[in-house]
Design a protein around this motif. Structure first.
Motif, PDB file in Angstrom:
ATOM      1  N   PRO B  80       0.992  -1.116   0.075  1.00 48.16           N
ATOM      2  CA  PRO B  80       0.177   0.084  -0.035  1.00 48.16           C
ATOM      3  C   PRO B  80       0.719   1.310   0.115  1.00 48.16           C
ATOM      4  O   PRO B  80       2.177   1.063   0.438  1.00 48.16           O
ATOM      5  CB  PRO B  80      -0.588  -0.216   1.503  1.00 48.16           C
ATOM      6  N   GLU B  81       0.394   2.255  -0.452  1.00 47.95           N
ATOM      7  CA  GLU B  81       1.023   3.481  -0.548  1.00 47.95           C
ATOM      8  C   GLU B  81       1.353   4.180   0.847  1.00 47.95           C
ATOM      9  O   GLU B  81       0.583   3.663   1.657  1.00 47.95           O
ATOM     10  CB  GLU B  81       0.378   4.562  -1.501  1.00 47.95           C
ATOM     11  N   PRO B  82       2.180   4.971   0.972  1.00 49.57           N
ATOM     12  CA  PRO B  82       2.592   5.626   2.241  1.00 49.57           C
ATOM     13  C   PRO B  82       1.344   6.162   2.737  1.00 49.57           C
ATOM     14  O   PRO B  82       0.505   6.691   2.336  1.00 49.57           O
ATOM     15  CB  PRO B  82       3.574   6.875   1.994  1.00 49.57           C
ATOM     16  N   GLY B  83       1.353   6.055   4.220  1.00 47.46           N
ATOM     17  CA  GLY B  83       0.198   6.703   5.121  1.00 47.46           C
ATOM     18  C   GLY B  83      -0.876   5.550   5.270  1.00 47.46           C
ATOM     19  O   GLY B  83      -1.814   5.682   6.012  1.00 47.46           O
ATOM     20  N   ARG B  84      -0.861   4.469   4.384  1.00 46.48           N
ATOM     21  CA  ARG B  84      -1.869   3.552   4.596  1.00 46.48           C
ATOM     22  C   ARG B  84      -1.342   2.208   5.380  1.00 46.48           C
ATOM     23  O   ARG B  84      -0.190   2.295   5.610  1.00 46.48           O
ATOM     24  CB  ARG B  84      -2.396   2.776   3.122  1.00 46.48           C
ATOM     25  N   GLN B  85      -2.162   1.467   6.037  1.00 48.70           N
ATOM     26  CA  GLN B  85      -1.827   0.602   6.931  1.00 48.70           C
ATOM     27  C   GLN B  85      -0.750  -0.699   6.228  1.00 48.70           C
ATOM     28  O   GLN B  85      -1.061  -1.068   5.125  1.00 48.70           O
ATOM     29  CB  GLN B  85      -3.073  -0.316   7.355  1.00 48.70           C
ATOM     30  N   GLY B  86       0.166  -0.548   6.720  1.00 49.12           N
ATOM     31  CA  GLY B  86       1.203  -1.831   6.259  1.00 49.12           C
ATOM     32  C   GLY B  86       1.734  -1.061   4.794  1.00 49.12           C
ATOM     33  O   GLY B  86       2.475  -1.862   4.055  1.00 49.12           O
ATOM     34  N   GLY B  87       1.873   0.255   4.880  1.00 43.49           N
ATOM     35  CA  GLY B  87       2.258   0.869   3.560  1.00 43.49           C
ATOM     36  C   GLY B  87       3.661   1.041   3.596  1.00 43.49           C
ATOM     37  O   GLY B  87       4.495   1.212   4.585  1.00 43.49           O
ATOM     38  N   THR B  88       4.284   1.508   2.517  1.00 40.22           N
ATOM     39  CA  THR B  88       5.677   1.938   2.273  1.00 40.22           C
ATOM     40  C   THR B  88       5.830   3.326   3.120  1.00 40.22           C
ATOM     41  O   THR B  88       4.716   3.886   3.309  1.00 40.22           O
ATOM     42  CB  THR B  88       6.116   2.243   0.925  1.00 40.22           C
ATOM     43  N   LEU B  89       7.064   3.678   3.409  1.00 38.66           N
ATOM     44  CA  LEU B  89       7.451   4.905   3.827  1.00 38.66           C
ATOM     45  C   LEU B  89       7.905   6.043   3.008  1.00 38.66           C
ATOM     46  O   LEU B  89       8.783   5.683   2.039  1.00 38.66           O
ATOM     47  CB  LEU B  89       8.484   4.635   4.941  1.00 38.66           C
ATOM     48  N   ASP B  90       7.220   7.184   3.109  1.00 40.23           N
ATOM     49  CA  ASP B  90       7.100   8.184   2.028  1.00 40.23           C
ATOM     50  C   ASP B  90       8.731   8.626   1.887  1.00 40.23           C
ATOM     51  O   ASP B  90       9.460   8.844   2.830  1.00 40.23           O
ATOM     52  CB  ASP B  90       6.293   9.528   2.436  1.00 40.23           C
ATOM     53  N   LEU B  91       9.019   8.665   0.417  1.00 40.56           N
ATOM     54  CA  LEU B  91      10.331   9.283   0.263  1.00 40.56           C
ATOM     55  C   LEU B  91      10.135  10.529  -0.523  1.00 40.56           C
ATOM     56  O   LEU B  91      10.957  11.053  -1.531  1.00 40.56           O
ATOM     57  CB  LEU B  91      11.064   8.370  -0.500  1.00 40.56           C
ATOM     58  N   GLY B  92       9.125  11.419  -0.173  1.00 40.06           N
ATOM     59  CA  GLY B  92       8.992  12.672  -1.001  1.00 40.06           C
ATOM     60  C   GLY B  92       7.957  12.704  -2.182  1.00 40.06           C
ATOM     61  O   GLY B  92       8.039  13.330  -2.960  1.00 40.06           O
ATOM     62  N   GLY B  93       7.130  11.722  -2.058  1.00 40.81           N
ATOM     63  CA  GLY B  93       6.100  11.771  -3.286  1.00 40.81           C
ATOM     64  C   GLY B  93       6.962  10.466  -4.236  1.00 40.81           C
ATOM     65  O   GLY B  93       7.981  10.406  -4.567  1.00 40.81           O
ATOM     66  N   ARG B  94       6.094   9.753  -4.988  1.00 45.90           N
ATOM     67  CA  ARG B  94       6.197   8.776  -5.677  1.00 45.90           C
ATOM     68  C   ARG B  94       7.030   7.606  -5.510  1.00 45.90           C
ATOM     69  O   ARG B  94       6.733   6.542  -6.148  1.00 45.90           O
ATOM     70  CB  ARG B  94       7.071   9.487  -7.038  1.00 45.90           C
ATOM     71  N   PHE B  95       7.733   7.488  -4.407  1.00 43.56           N
ATOM     72  CA  PHE B  95       8.542   6.602  -4.177  1.00 43.56           C
ATOM     73  C   PHE B  95       8.348   6.144  -2.784  1.00 43.56           C
ATOM     74  O   PHE B  95       8.416   7.177  -1.809  1.00 43.56           O
ATOM     75  CB  PHE B  95      10.104   6.400  -4.423  1.00 43.56           C
ATOM     76  N   GLY B  96       8.134   4.837  -2.439  1.00 45.56           N
ATOM     77  CA  GLY B  96       8.001   4.600  -0.944  1.00 45.56           C
ATOM     78  C   GLY B  96       9.046   3.552  -0.527  1.00 45.56           C
ATOM     79  O   GLY B  96       9.228   2.484  -1.159  1.00 45.56           O
ATOM     80  N   LEU B  97       9.631   3.737   0.912  1.00 45.28           N
ATOM     81  CA  LEU B  97      10.684   2.840   1.268  1.00 45.28           C
ATOM     82  C   LEU B  97      10.007   1.643   1.777  1.00 45.28           C
ATOM     83  O   LEU B  97       9.073   1.891   2.582  1.00 45.28           O
ATOM     84  CB  LEU B  97      11.564   3.427   2.353  1.00 45.28           C
TER      85      LEU B  97
END
Lengths: 442, 409
Positions: B80-97
């Motif tokens: 899931p995208e950053p901010g959602r449960q189990g989601g990636t960690l935001d890298l400034g938009g477009r990429f998630g760690l």
């Protein structure tokens, strides 16, 4: 003792036991071992060797066991594999046909199945006993085919669930887990077990071979898992590998494996590995060419190849040039000191401490076979510390020079014998024998 | 399509065919899955190179959720995208760690971590063993020495410069070569008397491989026991609680010691995720995340401030999920730069896109950044190596300029 008798025992065998008879004709002694090995015996105090069916039942249990790496079922399965590994080490300690065992360990490393993949680990012992040893002196293609059908490689290189993109399994309505190809086994057979990258195959060849191998899986039946060809997972249609066409179905993979085993690039690849193992890290071209020619001219007859290895003049030239890897070193020390099965567990631990945990190679290409990978400072210090600990166990014997003579014969250097004689204690003297260059090498 | 175009880099040199030579026998191995090698560098800068063996899935570790094709290619492996449960960690938009890299993410937020995406070496081999050899050689063929060792020659002022150090039972190809690299591994204290050890050393002196090894091993033990004292890890491998974490922490402490090594290579395995990647990648990334945190802690803030950690792998993995919930060997992936000396807090990529016609050979993330340009930048801007030394580390790379803006000025 004829230095050739020592070389036969050390380079082609697993090191001398002090009570081993000294062969009058070392070549004939090795030749006599080029014959179907006897089954691995059950040794006193150790579990019976695992059969493939038993390993398959363990696999089945493991698959059904509840999650969690340390559940009771998993611990028991690990203990069963540990016991199997002990049995193999004990066999190697006592063996009177050690050339067979050296070749077995060589092929077990060539067809690496690593316990680091726990689902595959229980199959390593059966791979050795039921695939490698019965085929030790058969044609290479028979060995390859048997290895590729054994559950160990199929699980370790993750082919079991690989499905053709157009197979029934993939096309099944409601298939939302997207079954499809896994090219791991195909790539490693090409790269490691047969033609090697020298053959210049392409990604297309890898993918095509993966399609050929679809359906090549193990079946989780009611009791035990075994090789099974699954038509449902098999990619329909003819496939092309290295310019050759192979038919649909199980037979396609059989033909492809035989074709790969007979490929000249495979002959060169295996000949180089064997010459590296028996002659030198950087094997002389003539030695490789000789083995390659025998491979080619006999249709990959491993008995003929083994006899040719024994007859390579370069393999008999002292001084010993190969570094013993920890498996070889620990076995050679154990044999030299006349250890029995009751010491096997301690020796298995020593292999791990010295950097080569048994049957746990980190990657599918197995353990390296060159000195630069083993003669590193810390690895050597670990060996020296272990050799000192072993020496403490046998110091009451008080005849380190006799031990050196019995295990190394004329290869024991005057420097080492002099140092051993001057040592302040029997433990120190044994240590000096065991860490001498001639004991660290083969 | 270019999501983030902080610094326009362009495609690496001509595509190279699979190498014909027979390779793989000498491929490096790891003990207990992890290994560490050190060397001595002049100046204050510290460099740690972390090799991830097995082929880290760059699209799994740093997920391009902003690319419209990503979710379709990855299915359940797209988190899931950053901010959602189990989601990636935001890298400034477009990429998630990947969420298992939480401590790396904290560094990123503190501008001490930089992600390079769609990066690859110049080779196009999907063989682990060829690709690892070439990655470590810094060349398009296997050499007898590694690029980090050749860089060390320059740092030390020649092969006879001050010796370095290696942790682990072996030295990876990356660190092999003319510059002396010594070797340390966690060990039980030796029970051999100094007198016996001297005799052993004398006996082995005539052996070309074991003679130097025993001498150097002892030098290193003296240094390491002085530096680590009673806290030194006592064993290697999983069973004894060794492995990547303790090695990384020990590495950090050794590097923070006065007179200690300035350059280290660490490695770990477990990234070859052909099957059930979801669980396996999370576990391997957690181990990496904890190890990197331990390295930093071992160093302490003052040394960390002068440090670059370069995390690399032999190749990325297929853009599409395979038929067994995993991914197969691919081409481009990610490299990470961490440390107080890194100009972090950004994802640096010339994003090639994942849509129709964008994938390399219709299967892999296409490489748009040459990994050599990243490593050369670290050698030039962080270790301050002169241009000839940087070129010697990466022979045949004259056309690949060092990247700019990676290191804090």
């Amino acid at each position: 003792m004829d230095p050739r008798a020592s070389i036969a025992a050390i380079r082609f065998g697993l090191g001398r036991r002090p009570d081993d008879p000294v062969p009058g004709d070392p070549v004939a002694w090795l030749d006599r071992q080029v014959t179907l090995p006897s089954p691995q015996r059950q040794l006193p105090g150790l579990a019976a060797p695992l059969s493939q069916a038993q390993a398959a039942a363990l696999y089945q249990q493991r698959a059904m066991a509840t999650r969690g790496e340390n559940g009771p079922a998993r611990r028991e399965i690990r203990a069963a594999t540990d016991g199997d590994a002990l049995g193999w080490v004990a066999h190697c300690l006592l063996s009177d046909a050690p050339f067979q065992d050296r070749l077995t360990n060589f092929w077990a490393n060539h067809f690496t199945v690593s316990r680091r993949v726990p689902n595959a680990g229980m199959f390593v012992g059966p791979l050795i006993r039921e695939v490698i040893r019965p085929n030790l002196f058969n044609r290479y293609e028979d060995l390859l085919l048997a290895a590729a059908r054994q559950p160990g490689l199929i699980v370790y290189l993750s082919n079991g669930r690989s499905s053709g993109p157009n197979s029934q399994a993939a096309m099944r309505p409601g298939n939302n887990t997207r079954r499809g190809l896994n090219e791991n086994l195909a790539r490693e057979i090409l790269e490691l077990h047969t033609v090697s990258p020298a053959a210049g195959y392409t990604q297309e060849d890898v993918t095509s071979f993966a399609r050929i191998l679809t359906g090549w899986r193990i079946d989780r039946g009611d009791e035990a898992a075994a090789f099974r060809f699954s038509n449902r997972q098999h990619e329909p249609g003819e496939k092309v590998l290295l310019g050759r066409r192979f038919p649909e179905g199980e037979q396609g993979a059989v033909e492809a494996l035989r074709f790969l085993a007979r490929h000249p690039a495979t002959h060169r690849h295996i000949a180089t590995k064997l010459a590296r193992h028996f002659v030198a890290d950087d094997p002389p071209r003539e030695a490789v060419a000789r083995i390659e020619a025998v491979f080619r001219d006999t249709g990959g007859d491993l008995a003929a190849v083994s006899r040719a290895l024994i007859r390579l003049p370069q393999a008999w030239a002292p001084p010993l040039s190969k570094v013993r890897d920890p498996l070889d070193y620990v076995l050679a020390v154990g044999r030299g000191l006349g250890f029995g099965p009751d010491q096997a567990e301690w020796l298995v631990q020593a292999m791990e401490d010295c950097g080569q945990p048994l049957w746990k190679a980190p990657q599918p290409n197995g353990w390296p076979d060159v000195a630069t990978e083993w003669a590193q400072p810390e690895a050597l210090l670990h060996r020296i510390q272990w050799a000192h600990a072993v020496s403490g166990r046998v110091a009451q014997r008080r005849d380190p020079r006799g031990f050196a003579a019995a295990t190394l014969g004329p290869l024991a250097s005057p420097e080492m014998l002099r140092e051993a004689a001057r040592a302040g204690s029997a433990q120190d003297a044994y240590t000096l024998v065991l860490v001498s260059p001639e004991y660290l090498r083969r | 399509m270019s999501l983030l175009d902080l610094s326009p880099t362009h495609c690496p040199g001509p595509r190279l065919s699979r190498r014909g030579a027979l390779l793989g026998f000498g491929a490096a191995f790891a003990l207990g899955g992890s290994r560490l090698a050190f060397a001595q560098a002049s100046g204050d800068a510290r460099l740690v190179v972390v090799l991830l063996r097995g082929g880290l899935d760059g699209l799994g570790a740093v997920q391009p959720y902003g690319d419209p094709a990503f979710a379709g290619l990855r299915g359940p492996l797209a988190l899931p995208e950053p901010g959602r449960q189990g989601g990636t960690l935001d890298l400034g938009g477009r990429f998630g760690l990947h969420p298992s890299l939480a401590q790396v993410h904290a560094l990123y937020r503190g501008n001490q971590a930089l992600v390079v995406h769609a990066v690859a070496g110049p080779y196009r081999s999907r063989s682990h063993f060829d690709a690892q050899d070439m990655l470590e050689s810094g060349a398009t063929e296997r050499l007898d020495s590694g690029w980090l060792n050749r860089a060390l020659v320059a740092v030390q002022g020649g092969p006879r410069g001050q010796a370095g150090l290696a942790v682990g039972l072996d030295v990876p190809l990356l660190m092999k070569g003319p510059a002396e690299v010594r070797n340390f591994a966690p060990a039980a204290p030796s029970a051999l008397s100094p007198d016996l050890m001297a005799r052993v050393e004398g006996l082995l002196a005539r052996d070309p491989a074991f003679g130097p090894a025993v001498r150097r091993g002892q030098e290193e033990r003296r240094f390491a026991s002085a530096a680590l004292g009673d806290d030194a890890p006592q064993g290697m491998g999983g069973r004894r609680g060794g492995g990547f974490g303790p090695l990384a922490a020990a590495a950090g402490r050794l590097m923070a010691t006065a007179g200690g090594p300035r350059i280290a290579a660490l490695e770990t395995a477990g990234f070859d995720t052909h099957v059930s990647q979801g669980i396996k990648l999370a576990a391997s990334l957690t181990m990496l995340d904890n190890g990197l945190a331990g390295l930093r802690e071992g160093m302490g803030e003052a040394v960390w401030a002068r440090t670059v950690v370069l995390v690399i792998t032999e190749f990325g993995r297929t853009a599409r999920i395979n038929g067994t919930q995993g991914t197969d060997h691919g081409t481009a992936g990610v490299a990470l730069l961490l440390g107080g000396a890194v100009a972090g807090g950004k994802v640096r990529t010339d994003w090639p896109g994942l849509g129709q016609g964008r994938l390399f050979e219709d299967r892999d993330l296409a490489p748009t950044t040459d990994l050599r340009g990243i490593a050369k930048a670290v050698l030039r801007d962080h270790l301050r190596l002169p241009p000839q030394a940087v070129d010697a580390a990466f022979p045949g790379s004259a056309g690949i300029a060092p990247a700019t803006g990676l290191i804090r000025a």
